[in-house]
Design an enzyme around this catalytic site. Structure first.
Site, PDB file in Angstrom:
ATOM      1  CB  ALA A   1      -0.876   0.000   1.244  1.00  0.00           C
TER       2      ALA A   1
ATOM      3  N   GLY B   1       0.663  -5.060   1.045  1.00  0.00           N
ATOM      4  CA  GLY B   1      -0.459  -5.135   0.106  1.00  0.00           C
ATOM      5  C   GLY B   1      -0.077  -5.790  -1.204  1.00  0.00           C
TER       6      GLY B   1
END
Ligand code: T1G
Length: 691
Positions: free
Chosen positions: A65, A104
């Site tokens: 992320a 992520g």
């Protein structure tokens, strides 16, 4: 070739290749998430597409992320929505992973129906190092492919694994060194099992049938830290075992949202960016580092040997220089032993150990520096000896060679003045053990040229160090601040605290070791020598040294030692009480909070002076130095970040109390600190990245 922002879609026959290209590390920011959604939408209804390959770049499948987005309002599509879209595609989606797949990025890959990795791939869920836990299903999906034990270890430690390990653990289905991403395209055509990872339960069974399994695995992993995030990681994996997927995922989200707004994660995100900013020295535009093909290290002692290993580990041939054969043999033997131990432990292969050992050559006499592009002096910490060595280096080293000293507190300008080329002289202060500790203080002298600073900073990166450029003063940044803590610890003993109370307060704060246990480990005689050299006194420490109590090396110091095991010693309490009485100090009970404030606030105050004098360029540099050289707990962000969390007005007020109580001028609030406190400000006006 259709493009959706940083995402492109290319056809390889009946397989569509969706490629992410969001430099530098394919962070999954909004544009990339939108691009992925648009690409998937474009393919969902296309009957000619029999499979999809999700690819990244050579450097990164995805670094996770976008950390800069945290703390702000997250815009849709969020990562969980992108992953669900992948999972629910009507055709198999195969992740093609080379470079890093972290956080992520790995969660994205776990949303795919299969994963193909190249030998360069490194994958993991390091969110815990940001004070978080995986927030896009990682704590639910990873146990379903790798089992609970492997998943817990990866998630609670945050340590990535390589391709071979990932295949053995079931995280990836194939490891190939075929063409990228072609080998994944070929594999995708063979994938028939489109079961979603979220639907796989078999690997959860062992934990479901053995209720104590998770705690047994987690206990040793949790020992390492007092932070919240590791515990949240364990709770989320436990939920994966006990709850259906959607409930477990919702529970993970709840835990994530609690952590992301907390001080610990803010502190660790600050530490992440401060470490990277600190390595960007402010130099005139166009300043280039000088090329370094070969290095030399003077002194084969503990520091010299460790520094030589740093160069060899980075692929740079290095000559280790000594004045006596016996000292050289001892040093080279220690290096060989360290490599043998690393190979035995499996942290490096035997081949790597042999190659690195082979890059280190021992030599008697300073002649050995003649062909070196950089020379690091690591001889005895005495100014006369340093100046002698540098005068010789000036005569022998080739023009343009960088001449560095590893002194941990002596005046760089005085050492440079022993040469006719002070522009080529600077400090490169490594931390013991040099082949392990990440910090490197790059100390610029008054005359050090920008190119020489750039060369040392660049060398820091090449040696996998966190190289922070600082100015020249006694003790530079780290040791100068540490001296304030050492003085405060000594004063706390005189005022009534015991060594174990002081150490307990600092370990409760998050340091691995308190000041007195650390002093016993390093040896009290080192501190005594420095105090004597600079005419300083420390009544208790001096009295212990007079009694021959040098710490672990003499079996007694602030504590009594049986091997490494330490116990409090009443004899020390008596020595302390006697020194207090001599100074007319009335001893009293001092609580842990006051002990902590009296140890930490004087350091912060000195940090303010260091910033004011321009010895450190940014508050974050001071934080990076303490995080990577002095074991400051990462979840407290560093001394200057911590100061902003506490609030400078509180620190100013307490310092004024301490100053009034002791008359110690060093405890008078520094002008910068007082000014910022008066203005209600902090050291770091929140940078965009750590908001
Ligand atoms: N977000 C934003 N910027 C990032 C970034 C990231 N994830 N990773 C790197 N950068 C920037 C970095 O600041 C630097 O910028 C440049 O990229 C190069 O990085 C929902 C919550 C990937 C191994 O923890 O460990 O996913 O200084 O110098 O040495 O569950 O960066 O050039 O301006 O470090 O080659 C989890 C963090 C996120 C990985 C590359 N991911 N990154 O190392 O280059 S949380 C991580 C790294 C998450 C989900 C959760 C390393 C790297 P600048 P660099 P490098």
């Amino acid at each position: 070739m259709p493009e959706y922002g940083p995402v492109t879609v290319e056809r390889d026959g009946d397989v569509a290749v969706v490629t992410m290209n969001n430099p530098p590390v394919n962070a999954l920011g909004l544009a990339l998430r939108q691009g992925l959604m648009a690409a998937l939408d474009s393919l969902r209804g296309d009957a000619s597409v029999k499979a999809i390959v999700l690819a990244g770049t050579a450097r990164a499948f995805s670094g996770g992320a976008d950390i800069t987005e945290f703390g702000g309002a997250m815009q849709d599509p969020n990562l969980r929505q992108v992953i669900s879209a992948i999972e629910d595609m009507p055709v198999p989606v195969v992740a093609a992973m080379q470079g890093v797949a972290l956080g992520g990025g790995l969660e994205l890959a776990l949303g795919c129906h299969a994963r193909v990795a190249w030998p360069t791939a490194k994958m993991g869920l390091p969110e815990v190092k940001l004070g978080l836990l995986p927030g896009a299903g990682g704590t639910q999906r990873l146990p379903r492919v790798a089992g609970v034990e492997k998943a817990l270890s990866m998630i609670v430690t945050g340590t990535p694994i390589g391709a071979a390990d990932a295949q053995a653990a079931g995280v990836v289905d194939l490891v190939t060194d075929g063409p990228y991403p072609g080998a994944a395209v070929a594999y995708a055509r063979t994938v028939t099992d489109r079961r979603r990872v979220r639907d796989r339960e078999d690997k959860l069974e062992p934990a479901r049938t053995d209720p104590g399994l998770i705690d047994r695995i987690a206990a040793p992993l949790l020992k390492a830290s007092g932070a919240q995030a590791p515990r949240a990681c364990v709770e989320s994996v436990r939920a994966a075992v006990q709850m259906p997927f959607d409930e477990g995922a919702a529970n993970e989200r709840r835990l994530f949202e609690g952590l992301v707004v907390g001080d610990e994660s803010r502190a660790q995100r600050h530490a992440f960016f401060a470490e990277r900013e600190a390595q960007k020295a402010k130099l005139p535009p166009g300043t280039e580092p000088r090329p370094v093909q070969r290095a030399a290290v003077i002194g084969a002692g503990t520091m010299g040997g460790g520094i030589a290993m740093c160069f060899a580990n980075a692929g740079i041939p290095v000559t280790v220089i000594e004045t006596e054969q016996a000292a050289l043999d001892r040093g080279m033997a220690r290096i060989a032993e360290l490599y043998a131990t690393s190979a035995k432990r499996g942290s490096i292969t035997q081949q790597q150990a042999d190659e690195r050992r082979g890059r280190i050559q021992g030599q008697l006499g300073l002649e050995g520096v003649r062909d070196a592009d950089i020379v690091v002096e690591a001889v005895f910490e005495e100014m006369g000896i340093k100046k002698q060595v540098f005068a010789e280096l000036d005569r022998l080293a080739k023009p343009g060679a960088v001449l560095a000293t590893n002194t941990s507190y002596l005046d760089i300008d005085e050492i440079a003045a022993a040469t006719s080329r002070p522009g080529d002289v600077l400090g490169m202060h490594f931390f013991s053990p040099a082949n392990v500790m990440k910090l490197l203080e790059v100390v610029r002298g008054r005359n050090t040229s920008p190119a020489v600073i750039a060369t040392a900073a660049d060398m820091g990166r090449k040696l996998s160090k966190v190289g922070v450029v600082v100015g020249n003063c006694f003790g530079f940044v780290g040791n100068r601040m540490l001296a304030r803590r050492t003085d405060a610890a000594e004063r706390l003993l005189l005022d009534g605290a015991s060594p174990q109370e002081v150490d307990a307060a600092l370990t409760a704060f998050g340091f691995r070791m308190g000041p007195f246990a650390m002093s016993d480990l390093a040896g009290l005689d080192i501190g005594m020598r420095i105090r004597k050299a600079f005419g300083k006194r420390a009544p208790v420490a001096d009295a212990l040294c007079d009694a021959g109590r040098y710490g672990q090396k003499t079996g007694r110091g602030y504590y009594l030692y049986e091997g490494r095991a330490s116990t409090p010693d009443l004899a020390v309490d008596a020595i302390i009480a006697a020194e207090s009485a001599k100074l007319g100090i009335t001893r009293r009970h001092i609580g842990a909070e006051e002990i902590t404030e009296r140890l930490i606030y004087p350091m912060i105050n000195e940090g303010a002076r260091i910033l004011e004098e321009g010895i450190a360029e940014r508050p974050g540099d001071i934080d990076a130095i303490w995080l990577h050289g002095y074991n400051w707990p990462a979840w407290r962000g560093g001394p200057m970040f911590y100061a902003d969390l506490v609030g400078l007005s509180r620190i100013r007020d307490r310092l004024q109390d301490f100053h009034a109580a002791t008359g110690d001028e060093a405890l008078r609030p520094a002008p910068l600190l007082a000014r910022l406190a008066d203005a209600g400000q902090g050291f770091s006006t929140p940078t965009k990245k750590a908001a």
